[in-house]
Scaffold this motif. Sequence first.
Motif, mmCIF file in Angstrom:
data_model
loop_
_atom_site.group_PDB
_atom_site.id
_atom_site.type_symbol
_atom_site.label_atom_id
_atom_site.label_comp_id
_atom_site.label_asym_id
_atom_site.label_seq_id
_atom_site.Cartn_x
_atom_site.Cartn_y
_atom_site.Cartn_z
ATOM 1 N N VAL A 58 -42.204 0.751 18.010
ATOM 2 C CA VAL A 58 -41.384 -0.117 17.171
ATOM 3 C C VAL A 58 -40.462 -0.892 18.102
ATOM 4 N N ASN B 52 -40.772 -6.753 11.971
ATOM 5 C CA ASN B 52 -42.052 -6.047 11.885
ATOM 6 C C ASN B 52 -42.845 -6.156 13.180
ATOM 7 N N ARG B 53 -42.178 -5.903 14.311
ATOM 8 C CA ARG B 53 -42.822 -6.040 15.604
ATOM 9 C C ARG B 53 -43.098 -4.676 16.207
ATOM 10 N N THR C 277 -48.519 -5.851 15.779
ATOM 11 C CA THR C 277 -47.962 -6.531 14.610
ATOM 12 C C THR C 277 -46.712 -7.315 14.999
ATOM 13 N N ASP D 144 -45.831 -11.239 9.764
ATOM 14 C CA ASP D 144 -46.923 -10.866 8.869
ATOM 15 C C ASP D 144 -48.285 -10.929 9.559
#
Length: 134
Positions: A96, A103-104, A121, A124
């Motif tokens: 994370v 949201n990376r 990620t 989106d």
Amino acid sequence: MPVDYNGRWEMVSNENFEDTMKALDIDFATRKIAAPPPPDEDDRAERNDEVNFTVGEEFEEHTKGLDNRKDQGEGGGGGGGGTTLVTWDGDKLVCVQKGEKANRGWKHWIDGDLQLHLEITVLDKVCHQVFKKA
């Protein structure tokens, strides 16, 4: 017990890499350099990236091989960034990255002993890469 990720792995598929790099604001030229070659093309120089960390300990990450960003903690100066934390979730390594983009992060897991998966990620966008043991 976590799985063994040691060894040499060769990419066999790479889905949505370009869109994921765009979401990270990686410029066109750097995206083209960073893009892995097609699986059947082996005349490009081999590239190895290394990040040293201790699982379960938050750290500042320097992405000099990609966008030369140095995470400096949330609210830090010099272009921002954030902190990175890698943990085990069963047999998956989960990263994370907090800070500049929502949201990376990424997830790594091995399907049996045959394929290594990397899911990246950001916002989106999701890039899914699959590797086979060489």
